[in-house]
Design a protein around this motif. Structure first.
Motif, PDB file in Angstrom:
ATOM      1  N   HIS A 140       0.819  -1.220   0.000  1.00 28.77           N
ATOM      2  CA  HIS A 140       0.000   0.000   0.000  1.00 28.77           C
ATOM      3  C   HIS A 140       0.853   1.272   0.000  1.00 28.77           C
ATOM      4  N   ILE A 141       2.055   1.203  -0.562  1.00 31.26           N
ATOM      5  CA  ILE A 141       2.892   2.393  -0.740  1.00 31.26           C
ATOM      6  C   ILE A 141       3.523   2.329  -2.118  1.00 31.26           C
ATOM      7  N   ASP A 142       3.954   3.507  -2.644  1.00 32.48           N
ATOM      8  CA  ASP A 142       4.572   3.516  -3.963  1.00 32.48           C
ATOM      9  C   ASP A 142       6.097   3.465  -3.825  1.00 32.48           C
ATOM     10  N   ALA A 143       6.782   3.480  -4.966  1.00 38.24           N
ATOM     11  CA  ALA A 143       8.240   3.324  -4.984  1.00 38.24           C
ATOM     12  C   ALA A 143       8.948   4.475  -4.288  1.00 38.24           C
ATOM     13  N   ALA A 144       8.404   5.681  -4.424  1.00 38.30           N
ATOM     14  CA  ALA A 144       9.058   6.856  -3.811  1.00 38.30           C
ATOM     15  C   ALA A 144       9.077   6.742  -2.289  1.00 38.30           C
ATOM     16  N   ILE A 145       7.938   6.340  -1.713  1.00 40.84           N
ATOM     17  CA  ILE A 145       7.877   6.180  -0.254  1.00 40.84           C
ATOM     18  C   ILE A 145       8.763   5.028   0.183  1.00 40.84           C
ATOM     19  N   ALA A 146       8.778   3.945  -0.603  1.00 42.44           N
ATOM     20  CA  ALA A 146       9.638   2.809  -0.285  1.00 42.44           C
ATOM     21  C   ALA A 146      11.107   3.216  -0.279  1.00 42.44           C
ATOM     22  N   ASN A 147      11.484   4.051  -1.223  1.00 46.77           N
ATOM     23  CA  ASN A 147      12.867   4.538  -1.271  1.00 46.77           C
ATOM     24  C   ASN A 147      13.196   5.347  -0.016  1.00 46.77           C
ATOM     25  N   HIS A 148      12.205   6.147   0.424  1.00 46.97           N
ATOM     26  CA  HIS A 148      12.388   6.956   1.641  1.00 46.97           C
ATOM     27  C   HIS A 148      12.561   6.035   2.871  1.00 46.97           C
ATOM     28  N   ILE A 149      11.748   4.959   2.939  1.00 48.70           N
ATOM     29  CA  ILE A 149      11.844   4.013   4.065  1.00 48.70           C
ATOM     30  C   ILE A 149      13.213   3.327   4.065  1.00 48.70           C
ATOM     31  N   ALA A 150      13.634   2.881   2.885  1.00 48.32           N
ATOM     32  CA  ALA A 150      14.922   2.191   2.779  1.00 48.32           C
ATOM     33  C   ALA A 150      16.075   3.115   3.166  1.00 48.32           C
ATOM     34  N   GLU A 151      15.989   4.356   2.728  1.00 49.12           N
ATOM     35  CA  GLU A 151      17.055   5.318   3.049  1.00 49.12           C
ATOM     36  C   GLU A 151      17.089   5.616   4.544  1.00 49.12           C
ATOM     37  N   ARG A 152      15.921   5.738   5.177  1.00 50.57           N
ATOM     38  CA  ARG A 152      15.859   5.952   6.631  1.00 50.57           C
ATOM     39  C   ARG A 152      16.491   4.776   7.374  1.00 50.57           C
ATOM     40  N   MET A 153      16.236   3.562   6.889  1.00 51.23           N
ATOM     41  CA  MET A 153      16.824   2.373   7.512  1.00 51.23           C
ATOM     42  C   MET A 153      18.341   2.400   7.386  1.00 51.23           C
ATOM     43  N   ARG A 154      18.795   2.724   6.194  1.00 51.51           N
ATOM     44  CA  ARG A 154      20.242   2.779   5.969  1.00 51.51           C
ATOM     45  C   ARG A 154      20.892   3.781   6.926  1.00 51.51           C
ATOM     46  N   GLN A 155      20.265   4.975   7.044  1.00 57.60           N
ATOM     47  CA  GLN A 155      20.822   6.020   7.912  1.00 57.60           C
ATOM     48  C   GLN A 155      20.753   5.610   9.383  1.00 57.60           C
ATOM     49  N   LYS A 156      19.651   4.956   9.774  1.00 57.78           N
ATOM     50  CA  LYS A 156      19.481   4.548  11.174  1.00 57.78           C
ATOM     51  C   LYS A 156      20.606   3.605  11.601  1.00 57.78           C
ATOM     52  N   ILE A 157      20.937   2.645  10.734  1.00 63.92           N
ATOM     53  CA  ILE A 157      22.005   1.697  11.066  1.00 63.92           C
ATOM     54  C   ILE A 157      23.371   2.381  11.047  1.00 63.92           C
ATOM     55  N   GLU A 158      23.570   3.227  10.057  1.00 58.58           N
ATOM     56  CA  GLU A 158      24.878   3.893   9.927  1.00 58.58           C
ATOM     57  C   GLU A 158      25.143   4.840  11.098  1.00 58.58           C
ATOM     58  N   GLN A 159      24.094   5.559  11.565  1.00 61.07           N
ATOM     59  CA  GLN A 159      24.269   6.604  12.565  1.00 61.07           C
ATOM     60  C   GLN A 159      24.191   6.090  14.006  1.00 61.07           C
ATOM     61  N   PHE A 160      23.796   4.832  14.188  1.00 61.23           N
ATOM     62  CA  PHE A 160      23.734   4.279  15.532  1.00 61.23           C
ATOM     63  C   PHE A 160      25.151   4.196  16.115  1.00 61.23           C
ATOM     64  N   ASN A 161      25.259   4.455  17.416  1.00 64.52           N
ATOM     65  CA  ASN A 161      26.578   4.448  18.070  1.00 64.52           C
ATOM     66  C   ASN A 161      26.966   3.009  18.431  1.00 64.52           C
ATOM     67  N   TRP A 162      27.488   2.294  17.440  1.00 64.06           N
ATOM     68  CA  TRP A 162      27.868   0.898  17.640  1.00 64.06           C
ATOM     69  C   TRP A 162      29.063   0.742  18.576  1.00 64.06           C
ATOM     70  N   ALA A 163      29.820   1.802  18.715  1.00 66.39           N
ATOM     71  CA  ALA A 163      31.005   1.733  19.593  1.00 66.39           C
ATOM     72  C   ALA A 163      30.616   1.497  21.047  1.00 66.39           C
ATOM     73  N   ASP A 164      29.344   1.846  21.403  1.00 66.68           N
ATOM     74  CA  ASP A 164      28.891   1.570  22.763  1.00 66.68           C
ATOM     75  C   ASP A 164      28.817   0.064  23.019  1.00 66.68           C
ATOM     76  N   LEU A 165      28.610  -0.714  21.956  1.00 62.19           N
ATOM     77  CA  LEU A 165      28.577  -2.173  22.106  1.00 62.19           C
ATOM     78  C   LEU A 165      29.979  -2.765  22.118  1.00 62.19           C
ATOM     79  N   GLN A 166      30.819  -2.210  21.260  1.00 59.73           N
ATOM     80  CA  GLN A 166      32.190  -2.731  21.150  1.00 59.73           C
ATOM     81  C   GLN A 166      33.075  -1.643  20.525  1.00 59.73           C
ATOM     82  N   THR A 167      34.158  -1.291  21.208  1.00 57.98           N
ATOM     83  CA  THR A 167      35.058  -0.257  20.694  1.00 57.98           C
ATOM     84  C   THR A 167      35.532  -0.628  19.289  1.00 57.98           C
TER      85      THR A 167
END
Length: 548
Positions: A472-499
């Protein structure tokens, strides 16, 4: 049930009416004439007392008795009246029973599409009363309609459902009845070994002497199985026993079926005179109730015998009769084709019933093993969820995605698959340990799940690869969701889990194309993911639209 009664109605009159209705219902299985008399008596009292529920009940029993004694044309208006009365007081069970009776009558009159709709309405009415036995009866009706359409595989599906609901209802008589219908369809599909096993089950539920007609039916089916297995002597014994029971009990339809079977077998054993005798008896009996299918089969067998004897005139006469009945059946079939929107209605009802069935089965397990409730819930969740991340697993994806595609195609909606892969994940395991790798996957899935909706499906595809199904969404919204996911993983502070730990993902998206299978959709998403990997990773790529 709702009752509308006069003020001077005594308790004795109410008790008398209830007793009459109960007796009429009990007599229906063995003596329909008695049911008719009792129902007429109950109808008069219900009218005097202005008891709306009893009036609907008595009218239903009257219609059911007339269907057996007088035929479909007489019964149909009475059953429709019972339906109207039941609906007026929201008596859902009586409404469902009336609709099942209407469906049987319509099927007898060759109005197969109308019968299909009546069975579908019966299922919906039965749901409102959670009437397990009526789910089974309605599914029996559905299955028999598909049998009449010669769609035996579809018939098998609905007859198997009828048998399952009969088992859940614990109604011994209904369990026998559903297995008889199921075995008949298995015979049509030439599943003789399975049909034999189902018949043995039916025997264990057979109530005698009440169900002598069903006993005859079991002998008839066993005879047909022995015929196919080349056991002519056993086949003859079974068919003759079936015919004897039906003749003694006055079951004309069953006797006709048995005589047809004996005629076929005798012809096969090169006993043409015996075959002619059986088939001529069958032809005389079928004239009483004009079953087109049986008439077609009898005339065809007579045509084969006379042709083998060189009697051209009689052979041609029976071939013409066979062809006439065949064409009538074809016209009925063309007129009665089940429509797509009716099938969608049935699918929606089936979905509700599946949920009810699952709930009922689980409740029964809980009652039997109350101490294992927590363990049962864990097992239910484990079947479709990944043990490490908590998201759906591959099994859930494989089972649910084709159904989502079907619903999307019917609604002409949109659906997308987003394939997600963790970049250089092997290096994470090698450098920081597999334990840290597990923590990364678990944490990432928690982050990604927060970006999805309740009706989206995030599933572990294998290893460090995941799939998100969104609709129930089009390609443009899907691209926005995928990009948000990519940014969420990239910007998370993984160093808190392991230096020194850094994590990113690559995503490949594919928009579902009309008619495309689940495998084809995922393959295109995977191809887009491959492009993202080879485009530098930590990015989103869309699959090209296939214009072939």
């Amino acid at each position: 049930m709702a009752k509308i009664q006069s003020s001077n109605c005594s308790n004795n009159q109410v008790a008398e009416l209830d007793a009459l209705l109960m007796a009429a219902r009990q007599q229906y299985r063995s003596d329909c004439q008695q049911t008719l008399l009792l129902a007429e008596q109950a109808l008069r009292i219900a009218q005097q007392q202005r008891d709306a529920a009893a009036l609907a009940h008595a009218t239903l029993l009257l219609g059911q008795a007339h269907y057996i004694l007088s035929g479909a044309e007489t019964a149909l208006p009475i059953l429709r009246k019972a339906l109207t009365q039941a609906k007026a007081i929201a008596a859902h069970r009586l409404a469902a029973e009336s609709l099942i009776g209407i469906a049987c009558a319509l099927q007898s009159l060759g109005q197969l599409h109308a019968a299909f709709l009546a069975n579908l309405d019966a299922l919906q009415a039965a749901i409102l009363d959670n009437a397990l036995t009526l789910y089974a009866e309605a599914y029996l009706g559905m299955g028999n309609l598909y049998v009449q359409h010669n769609e035996h595989s579809k018939a098998l599906h609905y007859l198997a459902l009828a048998s399952e609901w009969a088992d859940l209802s614990a109604d011994q008589d209904l369990r026998c009845k559903t297995r008889l219908h199921l075995s008949a369809t298995l015979l049509s599909l030439r599943e003789f070994s399975l049909a034999y096993d189902v018949l043995q089950q039916a025997k264990t539920f057979l109530i005698l002497p009440l169900r002598r007609d069903w006993q005859a039916e079991i002998f008839n089916y066993l005879g047909l199985i022995h015929v196919e297995q080349g056991e002519s002597s056993l086949a003859l014994d079974c068919l003759q026993m079936a015919c004897k029971i039906n003749a003694e009990a006055g079951f004309v339809w069953g006797q006709t079926v048995n005589l047809l079977g004996l005629g076929k077998l005798s012809f096969r054993l090169e006993q043409p005179q015996a075959a002619l005798s059986y088939l001529q008896q069958a032809l005389a009996l079928v004239d009483e109730f004009q079953d087109l299918y049986l008439l077609q089969q009898i005339h065809y067998q007579l045509y084969l015998i006379y042709e083998a004897q060189g009697d051209v005139v009689r052979a041609m006469m029976h071939h013409i009769a066979y062809h006439d009945h065949y064409m009538k059946l074809q016209r009925q079939k063309e007129y009665s084709q089940f429509r797509a929107n009716d099938k969608r209605r049935l699918q929606n009802v089936e979905m509700k019933l599946k949920l009810l069935s699952s709930e009922l089965e689980v409740n029964q397990l809980k009652q039997q093993r109350h101490q294992e409730v927590d363990r049962l819930r864990e097992l239910e969740s484990a079947v479709y969820h990944d043990g490490l991340t908590g998201v759906y697993n591959r099994r859930a994806l494989d089972e649910r995605l084709p159904e989502l595609l079907r619903l999307t195609q019917e609604s002409q909606g949109h659906l997308l698959a987003i394939m997600i892969d963790f970049d250089h994940f092997k290096q994470v395991n090698d450098r920081f340990s597999h334990h840290i790798g597990d923590v990364v996957l678990r944490t990432a899935c928690e982050l990604l799940s927060k970006l999805t909706r309740d009706n989206d499906m995030l599933a572990r595809y294998g290893g460090e690869e995941f799939v998100l199904i969104v609709h129930h969404i089009d390609a443009a919204i899907a691209n926005h969701i995928a990009e948000r996911m990519r940014q969420k993983i990239e910007q998370f502070n993984w160093a808190d889990l392991q230096t020194g730990l850094h994590v990113s993902i690559s995503l490949g998206c594919a928009v579902w194309q009309y008619g495309e299978s689940a495998e084809q959709l995922l393959a295109r998403a995977d191809k887009a993911l491959y492009a993202a990997k080879h485009g530098g990773r930590n990015c989103v790529r869309f699959a090209e639209v296939d214009h072939a």
